[in-house]
Design an enzyme around this catalytic site. Structure first.
Site, PDB file in Angstrom:
ATOM      1  N   ASN A   1      81.842 -15.916   6.345  1.00 56.41           N
ATOM      2  CA  ASN A   1      81.448 -16.342   5.004  1.00 56.41           C
ATOM      3  C   ASN A   1      79.946 -16.305   4.769  1.00 56.41           C
ATOM      4  OD1 ASN A   1      84.083 -16.782   4.302  1.00 56.41           O
ATOM      5  ND2 ASN A   1      84.056 -18.978   4.725  1.00 56.41           N
TER       6      ASN A   1
ATOM      7  N   ASP B   1      82.486 -24.246   4.086  1.00 55.90           N
ATOM      8  CA  ASP B   1      83.266 -23.468   5.060  1.00 55.90           C
ATOM      9  C   ASP B   1      82.310 -22.479   5.723  1.00 55.90           C
ATOM     10  OD1 ASP B   1      85.346 -22.470   6.554  1.00 55.90           O
ATOM     11  OD2 ASP B   1      86.260 -21.332   4.921  1.00 55.90           O
TER      12      ASP B   1
ATOM     13  N   LYS C   1      88.748 -10.736  -5.680  1.00 58.33           N
ATOM     14  CA  LYS C   1      89.469 -11.686  -4.829  1.00 58.33           C
ATOM     15  C   LYS C   1      90.645 -12.232  -5.631  1.00 58.33           C
ATOM     16  CE  LYS C   1      88.781 -15.858  -2.028  1.00 58.33           C
ATOM     17  NZ  LYS C   1      87.768 -16.693  -1.341  1.00 58.33           N
TER      18      LYS C   1
ATOM     19  N   ASP D   1      82.721 -17.306  -0.498  1.00 64.78           N
ATOM     20  CA  ASP D   1      83.850 -18.207  -0.215  1.00 64.78           C
ATOM     21  C   ASP D   1      83.420 -19.673  -0.365  1.00 64.78           C
ATOM     22  OD1 ASP D   1      86.444 -18.725   0.425  1.00 64.78           O
ATOM     23  OD2 ASP D   1      86.304 -18.184   2.544  1.00 64.78           O
TER      24      ASP D   1
HETATM   25  N1  LIG Z   1      81.432 -10.872  -2.587  1.00 63.39           N
HETATM   26  C1  LIG Z   1      81.729 -10.318  -1.408  1.00 63.39           C
HETATM   27  N2  LIG Z   1      80.904  -9.404  -0.866  1.00 63.39           N
HETATM   28  C2  LIG Z   1      81.185  -8.806   0.305  1.00 63.39           C
HETATM   29  N3  LIG Z   1      82.294  -9.053   1.035  1.00 63.39           N
HETATM   30  C3  LIG Z   1      83.164  -9.965   0.555  1.00 63.39           C
HETATM   31  C4  LIG Z   1      82.925 -10.640  -0.682  1.00 63.39           C
HETATM   32  N4  LIG Z   1      83.974 -11.479  -0.886  1.00 63.39           N
HETATM   33  C5  LIG Z   1      84.795 -11.325   0.143  1.00 63.39           C
HETATM   34  N5  LIG Z   1      84.327 -10.420   1.029  1.00 63.39           N
HETATM   35  C6  LIG Z   1      84.952 -10.001   2.300  1.00 63.39           C
HETATM   36  O1  LIG Z   1      86.293 -10.467   2.356  1.00 63.39           O
HETATM   37  C7  LIG Z   1      86.447 -11.459   3.368  1.00 63.39           C
HETATM   38  C8  LIG Z   1      87.364 -12.569   2.882  1.00 63.39           C
HETATM   39  O2  LIG Z   1      86.831 -13.159   1.700  1.00 63.39           O
HETATM   40  P1  LIG Z   1      86.827 -14.727   1.477  1.00 63.39           P
HETATM   41  O3  LIG Z   1      86.158 -15.365   2.616  1.00 63.39           O
HETATM   42  O4  LIG Z   1      86.284 -15.035   0.133  1.00 63.39           O
HETATM   43  O5  LIG Z   1      88.381 -14.982   1.482  1.00 63.39           O
HETATM   44  P2  LIG Z   1      89.278 -16.110   2.092  1.00 63.39           P
HETATM   45  O6  LIG Z   1      90.646 -15.605   2.083  1.00 63.39           O
HETATM   46  O7  LIG Z   1      88.995 -17.344   1.325  1.00 63.39           O
HETATM   47  O8  LIG Z   1      88.776 -16.240   3.541  1.00 63.39           O
HETATM   48  P3  LIG Z   1      88.955 -17.394   4.596  1.00 63.39           P
HETATM   49  O9  LIG Z   1      89.844 -18.420   4.042  1.00 63.39           O
HETATM   50  O10 LIG Z   1      89.479 -16.690   5.781  1.00 63.39           O
HETATM   51  O11 LIG Z   1      87.558 -17.850   4.809  1.00 63.39           O
HETATM   52  C9  LIG Z   1      85.048 -11.926   3.687  1.00 63.39           C
HETATM   53  O12 LIG Z   1      84.924 -12.439   4.988  1.00 63.39           O
HETATM   54  C10 LIG Z   1      84.236 -10.648   3.470  1.00 63.39           C
HETATM   55  O13 LIG Z   1      84.334  -9.794   4.580  1.00 63.39           O
HETATM   56 MG   LIG Z   2      86.192 -16.538   4.108  1.00 62.44          MG
END
Ligand SMILES: Nc1ncnc2c1ncn2[C@@H]1O[C@H](COP(=O)(O)OP(=O)(O)OP(=O)(O)O)[C@@H](O)[C@H]1O
Ligand SMILES: [Mg+2]
Length: 262
Positions: free
Chosen positions: A185, A180, A38, A198
């Site tokens: 998530n 969140d 990420k 997240d």
């Molecule tokens: N450790 C993980 N294992 C599996 N899938 C993941 C993982 N981290 C992220 N993802 C995938 O990537 C997507 C986005 O990740 P994350 O929610 O951490 O990011 P974000 O940009 O902070 O999202 P948001 O702000 O929209 O909630 C998740 O909904 C999931 O589909």
């Molecule tokens: Mg997310």
């Protein structure tokens, strides 16, 4: 891939990835078969995500942090991939009974954790200060705000909403909160949660913070806000049945409105 710090690149050598497009907060997600990278702007929230994941490890199903680096204001978090299916996966959406049971399990497991030593605090005292910063710095994300929040039927502007939130603070019931708790998530296997991701807004907070966002996410994922309009006959109130708790609509409304400032 060029800018990725060498310590992280070492884990990725020879592995292929796909890009995930679900995230709404401008982060970049690289999905490897057993790991996820990420990449997002460095921030206190990105730091807390790592802290929370490390603190929850062994207590709850969360990914393990493999490496974390900040380089030129960008944070790189390499973690294991969550097991199970995302709650908004079609297989869950087609089975609302199983989905709501799994989400209720996800909420209840958070509440069972002894949060006295949790390093992150997200009670209203902290949340409202953070919301105030967002309002002052013009960081409120209008693209993700419900159409009725601001305007003739709603609040004049983010400052008016903030004033209302300060003036109408509910009594808080502190628990360990995800912060969140929306469908993308939370991962599950059958009717049990298998992964929380997240966690940057997680910490000690009112129980209704997560209930409210879970309810909103169920409503929006089955409704017309995301994807096609569907008439499934699904009622997001099923969540309260599975939780065995009567909905507190004032608190639900409060926490949904608070989230509009993030
Ligand atoms: N450790 C993980 N294992 C599996 N899938 C993941 C993982 N981290 C992220 N993802 C995938 O990537 C997507 C986005 O990740 P994350 O929610 O951490 O990011 P974000 O940009 O902070 O999202 P948001 O702000 O929209 O909630 C998740 O909904 C999931 O589909
Ligand atoms: Mg997310």
């Amino acid at each position: 891939m060029n800018q990725i710090p060498d310590t992280i690149k070492a884990y990725l050598a020879g592995k292929t990835y796909t890009l995930d497009t679900i995230g709404m907060s401008g982060s970049q997600i690289l999905l490897f078969p057993d790991m996820v990278l990420k990449i997002q702007s460095a921030s206190a929230e990105a730091e807390r995500e790592v802290q929370m994941m490390q603190w929850c490890l062994g207590k709850l199903p969360v990914p393990r942090v493999l490496a974390y680096e900040v380089q030129e204001q960008v944070s790189y978090l390499l973690m294991t991939r969550a097991e199970g299916k995302m709650s908004c996966d079609a297989s869950y959406m087609e089975q609302p009974e199983v989905l709501t049971e799994m989400l209720a399990d996800g909420l209840k497991r958070l509440w069972q954790v002894d949060m006295t030593a949790c390093p992150c605090h997200q009670m209203l005292a902290q949340k409202l200060k953070a919301a105030e910063q967002n309002v002052k710095q013009g960081l409120v994300d209008f693209d993700n705000v419900a159409p009725e929040t601001f305007g003739p039927e709603g609040f004049a502007d983010p400052q008016a909403l903030l004033d209302w939130l300060y003036a109408n603070q509910p009594v808080e019931e502190p628990v360990l909160s995800h912060g969140d708790f929306c469908l993308p998530n939370v991962f599950g296997k059958g009717n049990q949660v298998s992964g929380y991701i997240d966690l940057g807004r997680g910490g000690v907070a009112d129980k209704w913070q997560d209930i409210a966002l879970c309810y909103r996410s169920l409503r929006d994922n089955y409704g017309e806000r995301y994807g096609e309009k569907q008439d499934t006959g699904f009622s997001p109130e099923l969540l309260f049945e599975k939780l065995g708790i009567a909905p507190d609509w004032e608190k639900i409304r409060y926490y949904i409105l608070l989230d509009e400032l993030f």
